[in-house]
Design an enzyme around this catalytic site. Structure first.
Site, PDB file in Angstrom:
ATOM      1  N   ASP A  19       0.835  -1.199   0.000  1.00 24.84           N
ATOM      2  CA  ASP A  19       0.000   0.000   0.000  1.00 24.84           C
ATOM      3  C   ASP A  19       0.870   1.249   0.000  1.00 24.84           C
ATOM      4  OD1 ASP A  19      -2.465   1.409   0.136  1.00 24.84           O
ATOM      5  OD2 ASP A  19      -2.225   1.642   2.297  1.00 24.84           O
TER       6      ASP A  19
ATOM      7  N   ARG B  42      -8.850  11.779 -12.000  1.00 21.15           N
ATOM      8  CA  ARG B  42      -8.505  11.704 -10.580  1.00 21.15           C
ATOM      9  C   ARG B  42      -8.070  10.303 -10.162  1.00 21.15           C
ATOM     10  NH1 ARG B  42     -12.103  12.091  -7.023  1.00 21.15           N
ATOM     11  NH2 ARG B  42     -13.969  11.773  -8.285  1.00 21.15           N
ATOM     12  N   LYS B  43      -7.920   9.388 -11.101  1.00 17.90           N
ATOM     13  CA  LYS B  43      -7.568   8.013 -10.788  1.00 17.90           C
ATOM     14  C   LYS B  43      -6.148   7.690 -11.272  1.00 17.90           C
ATOM     15  CE  LYS B  43     -12.327   6.274 -11.226  1.00 17.90           C
ATOM     16  NZ  LYS B  43     -13.208   5.294 -11.913  1.00 17.90           N
TER      17      LYS B  43
END
Length: 238
Positions: free
Chosen positions: A138, A185-186
């Site tokens: 992550d 925005r991704k």
């Protein structure tokens, strides 16, 4: 959901402010002040020296045509560091025992990090907990996604992990992430965790999304929510 674990030497006060504001927003205003991070232990100092002598670290230092070295977690303030999962809570002897050797490609499409996983990070005896590997994946995907998102801020929306091989504790591992694509925005990213000899421990794909509203506004909303739900201060009896 990492906000940002990567900083640049060129970062300005304006760049750092939104992250600091969000950190402040998730800290009670009336909380007891916390101490600064302790000085490195003898074990940490020894591991840090070993880290700098690894071939993969020396090769990335030398290759300044493709890579630039970055300081990990330098935007995490000292008072918040002890509450930060990877920069504080999980740092220390027999845990995440060194400050990672962190490199970013010049085009900001890749990040490579070398870190040490200690003996106290296990699930099965002497085998690193899969949840820790998920945390590391992550973090490394965030380090690639966030510089490529609007406002250079984002949150984990999806993280898919394949565990390929048990990760024996008490060793250096290599985390690498690469930007796949950006769509508004991704940001889509892929990543791997490997041993120094190249054994793939886990790989992952991730999606990060930049918020629609400014981070400062998110911080204000979080602060307001905490204020409204904070326990009332007992009043002295008359």
């Amino acid at each position: 959901m990492p906000i940002s674990a990567l900083s640049t030497a060129e970062a300005t006060t304006a760049d750092a402010a939104p992250i600091k504001t969000l950190v402040e927003a998730i800290t009670w205003e009336d909380s007891i002040s916390t101490p600064k991070a302790p000085e490195p232990s003898a074990l940490e100092s020894e591991l840090q020296q070993q880290l700098e002598t690894l071939d993969i670290v020396k090769a990335h230092v030398a290759d300044n045509t493709q890579w630039k070295r970055r300081a990990a977690y330098s935007l995490v303030t000292d008072d918040y560091r002890v509450h930060h999962l990877t920069a504080g809570t999980l740092r220390g002897d027999n845990k995440l025992g060194v400050s990672p050797a962190l490199f970013q490609s010049l085009d900001e499409s890749q990040v490579m990090s070398v870190l040490h996983i200690g003996l106290s990070m296990c699930g099965h005896p002497n085998i690193t907990h899969g949840g820790l590997l998920a945390t590391l994946l992550d973090e490394i995907t965030a380090m690639t996604a966030i510089p490529n998102l609007p406002g250079k801020t984002g949150f984990t929306a999806n993280l898919n992990i394949n565990y390929r091989h048990p990760c024996i504790a008490n060793q250096f591992v290599v985390a690498h992430s690469e930007l796949t694509s950006v769509e508004g925005r991704k940001a889509f990213v892929k990543a791997t965790l490997k041993t120094l000899d190249g054994t793939v421990l886990a790989d992952a794909t991730a999606l990060f999304i930049a918020p629609k509203i400014p981070v400062s506004q998110i911080a204000e909303q979080l602060t307001l929510a905490k204020t409204q739900t904070a326990p009332a201060t007992p009043q002295p009896e008359a």
